[in-house]
Design an enzyme around this catalytic site. Structure first.
Site, PDB file in Angstrom:
ATOM      1  N   GLY A 178      44.222  43.409  43.257  1.00 51.99           N
ATOM      2  CA  GLY A 178      43.315  43.334  42.430  1.00 51.99           C
ATOM      3  C   GLY A 178      41.788  43.226  42.934  1.00 51.99           C
ATOM      4  N   ALA A 194      47.339  37.576  38.126  1.00 55.03           N
ATOM      5  CA  ALA A 194      47.243  37.068  36.835  1.00 55.03           C
ATOM      6  C   ALA A 194      47.553  38.258  35.824  1.00 55.03           C
ATOM      7  CB  ALA A 194      45.981  36.417  36.376  1.00 55.03           C
ATOM      8  N   THR A 252      45.878  40.043  32.990  1.00 54.53           N
ATOM      9  CA  THR A 252      44.302  39.838  32.514  1.00 54.53           C
ATOM     10  C   THR A 252      44.046  41.057  31.588  1.00 54.53           C
ATOM     11  OG1 THR A 252      43.885  41.514  34.205  1.00 54.53           O
ATOM     12  CG2 THR A 252      43.662  39.102  34.787  1.00 54.53           C
ATOM     13  N   ASP A 283      36.659  31.613  32.151  1.00 52.66           N
ATOM     14  CA  ASP A 283      35.761  31.125  31.073  1.00 52.66           C
ATOM     15  C   ASP A 283      36.622  31.183  29.578  1.00 52.66           C
ATOM     16  OD1 ASP A 283      35.621  33.916  31.761  1.00 52.66           O
ATOM     17  OD2 ASP A 283      34.361  34.059  29.822  1.00 52.66           O
ATOM     18  N   TYR A 309      45.569  35.202  25.974  1.00 55.25           N
ATOM     19  CA  TYR A 309      45.166  35.025  27.447  1.00 55.25           C
ATOM     20  C   TYR A 309      44.769  33.864  27.629  1.00 55.25           C
ATOM     21  CZ  TYR A 309      42.251  35.935  31.546  1.00 55.25           C
ATOM     22  OH  TYR A 309      41.971  35.732  32.892  1.00 55.25           O
ATOM     23  N   TRP A 337      33.700  37.440  34.123  1.00 61.19           N
ATOM     24  CA  TRP A 337      32.895  38.729  34.457  1.00 61.19           C
ATOM     25  C   TRP A 337      33.001  39.340  35.737  1.00 61.19           C
ATOM     26  CZ3 TRP A 337      28.027  39.183  30.630  1.00 61.19           C
ATOM     27  CH2 TRP A 337      28.652  38.539  29.526  1.00 61.19           C
TER      28      TRP A 337
END
Length: 284
Positions: free
Chosen positions: A10, A60, A62, A102, A125, A150
């Site tokens: 990733g 993860a 995502t 976040d 999630y 982000w």
């Protein structure tokens, strides 16, 4: 020091390993092909064999929208996988860093969330990432939880790359303007994470580039830096419905980083310019 990094395929995991190698650290980067983190016995055997001094857990599930329908897989990766890794870290007395998000917050209001605010995720999630945080805190003593947002990096897909692709066929774009957060360049974030893991200043941190913007403002800055004349129409979240609810307020305070002696990351505008320069140099 040997550091094992999950999620090497990733954006963030790739940059953490690359930065560690540049620093002369013994890095072990693994992706899902090397280890299925949802398989407890395999995780235990693998971690004992590699015997790292620290684990930075970037891997993860995502796919935020897909998670609403694929809950079992999302839970297995984000909660059960984290549990297996944390247990293995405990057995070999390795430091553990869990990369969170976040999305653990409901995203209401306009005030930046601080590390001690109680999470209240609204999407599945986010729920699994908060459960992962709780697992780490319950199983371990030497842990870092780092919430990010982000992200964009050289390896993999992200908002910046997608927006640039759209400019090849569009002269006008509708982009959400009521979700506010901090774009974060994985190259700079990786440097901070490696600085942190080599200390004993454990706890929950928020780590993003400095400053806040909307997705529409982010897009406009991309076009400004790349000299592209694209019209951005700012729309609301309601005008761009998604399967999962996105937090409108993704502002996070990074004061704890400063209080614990870590240097804050550059502004998101500086980070974006750096990223776009590197993107051009690598011909991507």
């Amino acid at each position: 020091m040997r550091i094992l990094v999950t999620g090497y395929s990733g954006q963030l995991g790739y940059d953490v390993v690359r930065e560690g190698v540049n620093r002369g650290i013994d890095m072990v980067g693994i992706g899902s092909k090397e280890l299925n983190i949802t398989d407890g016995p395999s995780v235990k055997e693998f971690i004992h064999e590699k015997n790292p001094d620290a684990i930075i857990h970037c891997a993860a599930y995502t796919a935020v929208d897909k998670a609403e329908d694929d809950k079992e897989k999302c839970w297995k990766v984000n909660v059960e996988g984290t549990t297996h890794l944390a247990n293995a870290a405990k057995e070999i007395a390795a430091k553990f860093m869990f990369i969170s998000t976040d999305y653990v917050f409901e995203g209401l209001g306009k005030v930046p969330f601080i590390e001690s605010d109680v999470p209240n995720p609204v999407g599945f999630y986010g729920i699994t990432k908060y459960e992962g945080e709780k697992v780490v805190q319950s199983l371990l003593n030497e842990w870092f939880i780092v919430r990010i947002s982000w992200v964009f990096g050289m390896n993999g897909t992200n908002f910046v790359k997608k927006i640039l692709e759209l400019t090849e066929k569009c002269s006008e774009l509708n982009i959400v303007g009521d979700q506010i957060g901090s774009p974060t360049y994985t190259f700079e974030l990786s440097r901070l994470l490696l600085d942190m893991i080599q200390t004993e200043r454990y706890g929950i941190y928020h780590a993003t580039n400095e400053g806040f913007c909307s997705w529409a403002e982010f897009a406009n800055e991309i076009f400004h830096i790349t000299n592209k004349r694209i019209k951005v129409n700012t729309i609301t979240s309601e005008e761009y419905p998604t399967r999962a609810v996105r937090p409108k307020n993704s502002r996070m305070s990074k004061q704890k980083l400063i209080d614990n002696g870590f240097n804050p990351l550059p502004s998101w505008q500086e980070a974006l310019e750096h990223f776009l320069t590197n993107l051009k140099l690598e011909g991507k």
